[in-house]
Design an enzyme around this catalytic site. Sequence first.
Site, mmCIF file in Angstrom:
data_model
loop_
_atom_site.group_PDB
_atom_site.id
_atom_site.type_symbol
_atom_site.label_atom_id
_atom_site.label_comp_id
_atom_site.label_asym_id
_atom_site.label_seq_id
_atom_site.Cartn_x
_atom_site.Cartn_y
_atom_site.Cartn_z
ATOM 1 N N SER A 131 57.539 -51.968 -87.673
ATOM 2 C CA SER A 131 57.883 -52.024 -86.253
ATOM 3 C C SER A 131 56.716 -52.607 -85.444
ATOM 4 C CB SER A 131 58.305 -50.630 -85.777
ATOM 5 O OG SER A 131 58.906 -50.673 -84.507
ATOM 6 N N ASP A 146 69.553 -53.535 -86.685
ATOM 7 C CA ASP A 146 68.346 -53.029 -86.017
ATOM 8 C C ASP A 146 68.426 -53.315 -84.523
ATOM 9 O OD1 ASP A 146 65.823 -52.347 -85.151
ATOM 10 O OD2 ASP A 146 64.774 -53.355 -86.782
ATOM 11 N N HIS A 172 66.132 -48.814 -88.862
ATOM 12 C CA HIS A 172 64.804 -49.214 -88.383
ATOM 13 C C HIS A 172 63.755 -48.175 -88.800
ATOM 14 C CE1 HIS A 172 62.012 -51.308 -85.628
ATOM 15 N NE2 HIS A 172 61.559 -50.095 -85.356
#
Length: 317
Positions: A130, A264, A293
């Site tokens: 991320s 996502d 995610h």
Amino acid sequence: MDSMKADMRDEPQTDFIYCSAAVTEVLKFGPCKLHSGHKVLFLIIPGNPGVVGFYRTFMQTLHSMYEYQYPVWAVSHAGHCAPPATMDMVEDASAAEADVFGLNGQIEHKLAFIRKHVPRETSLVLVGHSIGCYIILEMMKRNPELKTLKAVMLFPTIERMSQSPQGKVMTPVLCHMRYIAYLPLFLLSLLPETLKAGLIKLAFGGINSLDHTVIQPTVGLLSGDCAANAMYMGGQEMRKVLERDNITIKNNLEKLIFYYGATDHWCPVQYYHDIRQDFPQGDFRLCENGFRHAFVLDAGRQVAKMVVEWIRGALRT
């Protein structure tokens, strides 16, 4: 006897240190200190919240699949871990001056960690998740001398965060309303640990294959200022993660592997198609397994196995 040895090698050590004058948790599989004989270090740069305990199963799988020959470390984001009783959240006033809990401060925090704790001779396999992917690109940009063998970008939030479906929901919350959340967070922090753990299990109840090792790190996140620091950093992400850094990607393309989620909401599939079009020679992969995610909640082992396959060749050279 052999299985007992393997079990011991699978037990990590957790260190709490000050880095950039802020409390930092480091989760370590393998050697706890590196010397010049350590040729490769896997270093995990987490998402937000930057809690290293979330990555335990992922790291353990990496460590064991390489037959324990490479250390696998994860460094928390500054201030995202509850400090032990003997430590404060910050060591001195320099943490505030450097805005260490902000996005830029967190990038400098990771570079400072590497300078202090990783020998210059040791090559790095950087694994970002991320916002950790954005941090890695910034690290490579700010220190071109970084000895990076490969950088694996898992569910990369490296552009247009506030324009993503989740970003549109979270930007007002993180940028304008986060102070409203501080009171309930404070009240949650006062609850007994067992009650916190029960509430977290309830919140995660819809995840069938939940990795129960994430429960305790989540409890820690609800202690003190950790969640507030994570929200503060999140607000800066919405404001600062705008255009993709094509120059840094181009300069390091052969080292980069990107893995995008098919569902996502932080970086939609369109971002995957856009980057592939701009860099047709790059290594871009789209998830075919339906991983979320926050893959650490239920797919840490599976994602680690994929990472091992992707970079096997790089470690042989």
